[in-house]
Write an enzyme that holds these catalytic residues in place. Structure first.
Site, PDB file in Angstrom:
ATOM      1  N   CYS A   2       0.847  -1.203   0.000  1.00 48.02           N
ATOM      2  CA  CYS A   2       0.000   0.000   0.000  1.00 48.02           C
ATOM      3  C   CYS A   2       0.873   1.241   0.000  1.00 48.02           C
ATOM      4  CB  CYS A   2      -0.909  -0.002   1.230  1.00 48.02           C
ATOM      5  SG  CYS A   2      -2.120   1.339   1.211  1.00 48.02           S
ATOM      6  N   CYS A  36      -4.091   0.089  10.420  1.00 46.12           N
ATOM      7  CA  CYS A  36      -4.277  -0.935   9.386  1.00 46.12           C
ATOM      8  C   CYS A  36      -3.878  -2.317   9.901  1.00 46.12           C
ATOM      9  CB  CYS A  36      -3.466  -0.605   8.143  1.00 46.12           C
ATOM     10  SG  CYS A  36      -3.736  -1.819   6.832  1.00 46.12           S
ATOM     11  N   SER A  39     -12.152   4.375   1.087  1.00 45.54           N
ATOM     12  CA  SER A  39     -11.898   4.405   2.535  1.00 45.54           C
ATOM     13  C   SER A  39     -11.626   5.843   2.958  1.00 45.54           C
ATOM     14  CB  SER A  39     -10.672   3.540   2.864  1.00 45.54           C
ATOM     15  OG  SER A  39     -10.882   2.225   2.418  1.00 45.54           O
ATOM     16  N   CYS A  41     -21.331  -9.582   7.492  1.00 45.43           N
ATOM     17  CA  CYS A  41     -21.024 -10.837   8.178  1.00 45.43           C
ATOM     18  C   CYS A  41     -20.946 -10.687   9.699  1.00 45.43           C
ATOM     19  CB  CYS A  41     -19.717 -11.410   7.655  1.00 45.43           C
ATOM     20  SG  CYS A  41     -18.299 -10.330   7.935  1.00 45.43           S
ATOM     21  N   CYS A  90     -10.926 -15.925   6.158  1.00 45.26           N
ATOM     22  CA  CYS A  90     -11.566 -14.603   6.242  1.00 45.26           C
ATOM     23  C   CYS A  90     -10.467 -13.555   6.156  1.00 45.26           C
ATOM     24  CB  CYS A  90     -12.295 -14.497   7.585  1.00 45.26           C
ATOM     25  SG  CYS A  90     -12.723 -12.817   8.058  1.00 45.26           S
ATOM     26  N   ASP A  91     -10.825 -12.372   5.694  1.00 41.97           N
ATOM     27  CA  ASP A  91      -9.857 -11.276   5.588  1.00 41.97           C
ATOM     28  C   ASP A  91      -9.230 -10.944   6.940  1.00 41.97           C
ATOM     29  OD1 ASP A  91      -8.559  -9.282   4.107  1.00 41.97           O
ATOM     30  OD2 ASP A  91      -9.964  -7.775   4.808  1.00 41.97           O
ATOM     31  N   CYS A  99     -18.184  -9.878  15.636  1.00 44.73           N
ATOM     32  CA  CYS A  99     -17.078 -10.625  15.014  1.00 44.73           C
ATOM     33  C   CYS A  99     -16.219 -11.362  16.057  1.00 44.73           C
ATOM     34  CB  CYS A  99     -16.202  -9.647  14.246  1.00 44.73           C
ATOM     35  SG  CYS A  99     -14.771 -10.429  13.494  1.00 44.73           S
ATOM     36  N   CYS A 123     -19.199  -5.145  23.280  1.00 43.67           N
ATOM     37  CA  CYS A 123     -20.488  -5.551  23.830  1.00 43.67           C
ATOM     38  C   CYS A 123     -21.253  -4.378  24.458  1.00 43.67           C
ATOM     39  CB  CYS A 123     -20.284  -6.661  24.858  1.00 43.67           C
ATOM     40  SG  CYS A 123     -21.792  -7.080  25.733  1.00 43.67           S
TER      41      CYS A 123
HETATM   42  S1  SF4 Z   1     -14.451 -13.538  11.517  1.00 45.50           S
HETATM   43 FE1  SF4 Z   1     -15.454 -11.519  11.631  1.00 45.50          FE
HETATM   44  S2  SF4 Z   1     -14.946 -10.533   9.686  1.00 45.50           S
HETATM   45 FE2  SF4 Z   1     -14.560 -12.738   9.436  1.00 45.50          FE
HETATM   46  S3  SF4 Z   1     -16.476 -13.598   8.588  1.00 45.50           S
HETATM   47 FE3  SF4 Z   1     -16.570 -13.771  10.820  1.00 45.50          FE
HETATM   48  S4  SF4 Z   1     -17.662 -11.953  11.483  1.00 45.50           S
HETATM   49 FE4  SF4 Z   1     -16.951 -11.561   9.415  1.00 45.50          FE
HETATM   50  S1  SF4 Z   2     -24.039  -9.831  25.279  1.00 51.40           S
HETATM   51 FE1  SF4 Z   2     -23.134  -8.144  24.114  1.00 51.40          FE
HETATM   52  S2  SF4 Z   2     -21.883  -9.101  22.514  1.00 51.40           S
HETATM   53 FE2  SF4 Z   2     -23.253 -10.678  23.345  1.00 51.40          FE
HETATM   54  S3  SF4 Z   2     -25.058 -10.660  21.997  1.00 51.40           S
HETATM   55 FE3  SF4 Z   2     -25.526  -9.246  23.692  1.00 51.40          FE
HETATM   56  S4  SF4 Z   2     -24.867  -7.218  22.993  1.00 51.40           S
HETATM   57 FE4  SF4 Z   2     -23.920  -8.738  21.647  1.00 51.40          FE
END
Ligand code: SF4
Ligand code: SF4
Length: 392
Positions: free
Chosen positions: A26, A33, A133, A262, A283-284, A338, A357
């Site tokens: 990049c 990043c 971005s 996702c 996954c990325d 995620c 959370c």
């Molecule tokens: S690991 Fe995170 S970024 Fe990767 S597919 Fe799952 S939710 Fe999406």
């Molecule tokens: S406890 Fe927090 S991270 Fe878990 S489902 Fe509920 S809001 Fe989402």
């Protein structure tokens, strides 16, 4: 260039693998990043450029593995414009040969600083959708998005956006929310409206350094406040006019549909990534040796993406939820977000709680009555935008 979740993960597609035509190379050095360090996986590489033969192999296999009439290609970086126009021209030619009449869409994510008239003319001619971005107005963007000499990049990106507009190229934006711009939610939102971008994605930075949260991470509670501030304006005047990926995905979960992103989905494993040399990862955000599914030179795409390992990776998102999530009234909307961000412990000491959370819980609690209303409108075959006429 890559920003968290900067892939526009088309959750519902049958087989989806994004491409890294220039690996992690990049021209910028954005502080947060997560991808630049991926170069270290290939210390002996003499070049990070995807070869023509690998490109052809991928396009052939990818198209052969699709079961739908439309096929999406996503070009991702590093910085995708560090390849030449001729590279993408070659890709389009191969798509035509192996697509055999299928409708093919190309999405390309870029930091926007290398856009020229030539690029924009090519993108317009070939109907590319460009993801830019940009982290909001100048004082927000230039905090972390700088080049290797430390020079800010905002004006270069804005010049790139002007060129896209001049040539009529379709584009959307991806803004990263960090410890700084999280305090400017409405300025951030109004900025994107001011550049007439109607499809807005934003994503929170959550990274670790030596197993500790990075200093530029968005604080969890503030992430919730950020979402709420933008949601309150959106729900009053912008539903149906501005597409905000988080809100639309949350609403999808509210009505029991698959979300467009996702991170709010129940499982992972639907969006793989292929590096410049043919290595395919789960996954990325899991471009790590333990998540390498194989290499295109020795394994087929379907073999890798439908492998038991990839299925286990996908299912782990649900299986690894801590009890706090399982008991949460918003699990259906959040799904524990995620797995990459599940770096905290619950109050009872169970690992696997998402760093964000607190923010998500706050947001879902605030948005719930509005989401309930929009859900009811949808189920009654009325537009969810009716919410705008029903807010006192
Ligand atoms: S690991 Fe995170 S970024 Fe990767 S597919 Fe799952 S939710 Fe999406
Ligand atoms: S406890 Fe927090 S991270 Fe878990 S489902 Fe509920 S809001 Fe989402």
């Amino acid at each position: 260039m890559p920003t968290p979740y900067s892939f526009i993960a088309p959750f519902a597609r049958p087989l989806y693998v994004m491409l890294k035509p220039v690996g992690a190379v990049c021209n910028l050095r954005c502080k947060y990043c997560y991808y630049l360090e991926k170069k270290d996986l290939y210390p002996n590489a003499s070049s990070y450029l995807m070869s023509d033969s690998l490109l052809e192999n991928f396009i052939k296999q990818y198209l052969e593995s699709q079961t739908t009439p439309e096929v999406l290609f996503t070009w991702h970086g590093g910085e995708t414009l560090m390849r030449t126009v001729d590279f993408y021209r070659k890709a389009l030619e191969l798509q035509r040969i192996y697509g055999r009449g299928r409708q093919i869409e190309n999405v390309l994510q870029t930091n926007g600083t290398l856009l020229t008239d030539k690029w924009c003319h090519f993108f317009k001619e070939n109907n590319f959708l460009i993801g830019i971005s940009i982290d909001g107005p100048q004082h927000c963007h230039d905090i972390y998005r700088r080049d290797r000499e430390g020079r800010p990049s905002f004006f270069k990106v804005m010049k790139g956006i002007s060129l896209l507009k001049k040539h009529g190229v379709e584009f959307n934006v991806m803004g990263v929310v960090n410890d700084y711009n999280v305090d400017y939610p409405l300025e951030f939102y109004h900025f994107f409206k001011s550049i007439d971008c109607r499809y807005i994605q934003f994503a929170p930075v959550v990274e670790t350094i030596d197993n500790q949260p990075a200093p530029w991470n968005v604080p969890s509670g503030k992430w919730g406040d950020f979402l709420i501030a933008i949601f309150d304006e959106w729900v009053k005047q912008d539903v149906g006019t501005y597409y905000i990926q988080y809100f639309d995905s949350a609403l999808a979960n509210w009505v029991g549909e698959k979300p467009g992103v996702c991170i709010l989905a129940e499982t992972c494993g639907h969006a793989g990534v292929m590096e410049f040399n043919g290595d395919v990862y789960s996954c990325d955000h899991y471009v790590r040796p333990a998540y390498k599914l194989g290499n295109l030179q020795t394994h087929s795409l379907t073999e890798m993406m439908y492998s038991e390992r990839q299925q286990a990776f996908g299912a782990a998102k649900r299986k690894a939820l801590p009890q706090q999530c399982l008991d949460c009234q918003f699990l259906f909307a959040c799904n524990g977000e995620c797995p990459k961000n599940r770096i905290m412990e619950t109050s009872s000491g169970e690992p696997g709680l998402n760093y964000l959370c607190e923010g998500y819980y706050k947001f879902f609690k605030h948005a719930a009555p509005y989401m309930d209303f929009m859900k009811n409108e949808l189920l009654s075959r009325r537009p969810p935008s009716n919410i705008m006429f029903n807010i006192p």
